[in-house]
Design a protein around this motif. Structure first.
Motif, short mmCIF file in Angstrom:
data_model
loop_
_atom_site.label_atom_id
_atom_site.label_comp_id
_atom_site.label_asym_id
_atom_site.label_seq_id
_atom_site.Cartn_x
_atom_site.Cartn_y
_atom_site.Cartn_z
N ASN A 46 0.83 -1.21 0.00
CA ASN A 46 0.00 0.00 0.00
C ASN A 46 0.86 1.25 0.00
O ASN A 46 0.57 2.22 -0.71
CB ASN A 46 -0.93 0.01 1.22
CG ASN A 46 -2.12 -0.91 1.05
OD1 ASN A 46 -2.65 -1.05 -0.05
ND2 ASN A 46 -2.53 -1.57 2.13
N ARG A 47 1.91 1.25 0.81
CA ARG A 47 2.81 2.40 0.85
C ARG A 47 3.55 2.56 -0.48
O ARG A 47 3.77 3.67 -0.95
CB ARG A 47 3.81 2.25 1.99
CG ARG A 47 3.24 2.67 3.33
CD ARG A 47 4.26 2.59 4.44
NE ARG A 47 3.83 3.34 5.61
CZ ARG A 47 4.06 2.99 6.86
NH1 ARG A 47 4.76 1.87 7.12
NH2 ARG A 47 3.63 3.73 7.87
N ILE A 48 3.94 1.44 -1.07
CA ILE A 48 4.64 1.50 -2.35
C ILE A 48 3.72 2.06 -3.43
O ILE A 48 4.12 2.93 -4.22
CB ILE A 48 5.16 0.10 -2.75
CG1 ILE A 48 6.24 -0.37 -1.76
CG2 ILE A 48 5.72 0.12 -4.17
CD1 ILE A 48 6.65 -1.82 -1.93
N ALA A 49 2.47 1.58 -3.47
CA ALA A 49 1.52 2.08 -4.47
C ALA A 49 1.24 3.56 -4.27
O ALA A 49 1.16 4.33 -5.24
CB ALA A 49 0.22 1.28 -4.38
N GLU A 50 1.12 3.97 -3.01
CA GLU A 50 0.88 5.39 -2.72
C GLU A 50 2.06 6.24 -3.17
O GLU A 50 1.89 7.31 -3.76
CB GLU A 50 0.63 5.57 -1.23
CG GLU A 50 0.33 7.01 -0.82
CD GLU A 50 0.09 7.16 0.67
OE1 GLU A 50 -0.10 8.30 1.12
OE2 GLU A 50 0.10 6.13 1.39
N GLN A 51 3.27 5.76 -2.89
CA GLN A 51 4.47 6.50 -3.29
C GLN A 51 4.57 6.58 -4.82
O GLN A 51 5.01 7.60 -5.37
CB GLN A 51 5.72 5.81 -2.72
CG GLN A 51 7.04 6.45 -3.08
CD GLN A 51 7.25 7.81 -2.41
OE1 GLN A 51 6.72 8.06 -1.32
NE2 GLN A 51 8.00 8.68 -3.05
N ALA A 52 4.18 5.51 -5.50
CA ALA A 52 4.24 5.46 -6.97
C ALA A 52 3.06 6.19 -7.61
O ALA A 52 3.03 6.36 -8.83
CB ALA A 52 4.27 4.02 -7.44
N ARG A 53 2.08 6.55 -6.80
CA ARG A 53 0.87 7.23 -7.27
C ARG A 53 0.10 6.39 -8.27
O ARG A 53 -0.34 6.85 -9.33
CB ARG A 53 1.22 8.60 -7.87
CG ARG A 53 1.83 9.55 -6.87
CD ARG A 53 2.10 10.92 -7.46
NE ARG A 53 2.67 11.82 -6.46
CZ ARG A 53 3.04 13.07 -6.69
NH1 ARG A 53 2.89 13.59 -7.91
NH2 ARG A 53 3.54 13.83 -5.72
#
Length: 218
Positions: free
Chosen positions: A45-52
């Motif tokens: 989830n954090r990775i997806a959020e960071q990658a937008r």
């Protein structure tokens, strides 16, 4: 075994520029997240959020965060091999110390991008059979390169060149990994200088130092 293997592999290889761009965004975001939060808290989830991107889009490319971390580790090894092969185009080293310095410097340069991410990769990356095989090939190639560097060099005094080459590679890899990624890392120039001095003296057998000593009077 097959299910474990699939769990550590990308789900698809991008065939279009847009898809490849998305994958690169995921990997760049994952590198940032793992470096900041570590493996345990570095969630998809954090990775997806960071990658937008959406979490669903991330899962189109990778089944889980471990597969992403394995790919980051694979790319790190590939970068090391590329750096080593680029060194083959250099002019011949002027001395044993010069050759060792080039080898040490290339290794340090390959580990400076993000020391925090490096620590996560080294300590927490899951081991797939493909990754273990790549690590083995990486070590064999580096050992062959080190053996070539010292094999017929007139300054080298150690008797067993194969053992010396393996020790050279392992020492540089382990010391650089530990001290570049340490909470209080050594400055790269200082680390390079000390490693070169230590390895050059070992390979020369301290011959020059012994010859310069005068015997004590009895």
């Amino acid at each position: 075994m097959a299910s474990e293997r699939r769990a550590l592999q990308p789900r698809k290889q991008p065939r279009q520029a847009r898809a490849e761009h998305t994958r690169q965004r995921i990997l760049a975001a994952a590198a940032h997240v793992f470096a900041e939060y570590g493996h345990a808290a570095g969630t998809t989830n954090r990775i997806a959020e960071q990658a937008r991107i959406s979490i669903g889009s991330l899962y189109q490319y990778y089944p889980n965060k471990d597969a992403i971390l394995v790919e980051l580790m694979t790319r790190h090894l590939d970068a090391g091999m590329t750096a080593l092969s680029r060194g083959d185009d250099d002019t011949a080293p002027s001395s044993l110390e010069d050759g060792i310095r080039r080898y040490v410097r290339r290794t340090i340069d390959n580990h400076q991008d993000d020391p925090h991410l490096l620590r996560v990769m080294l300590e927490q990356a899951p081991c797939s059979s493909e990754l273990l095989e790549k690590v083995s090939r990486y070590q064999q190639t580096r050992t062959a390169h080190a053996r070539e560097l010292i094999e017929d060099h007139p300054e080298v005094r150690v008797a067993d060149r194969e053992v010396a080459a393996r020790l050279l590679v392992s020492t540089v890899e382990l010391v650089v990994h530990q001290l570049i990624a340490a909470p209080d890392p050594l400055a790269p120039t200082r680390l390079e200088s000390e490693l070169v001095t230590m390895l050059t003296r070992y390979l020369k057998g301290d011959a020059g130092e012994r010859e310069s000593r005068t015997p004590h009077s009895i």
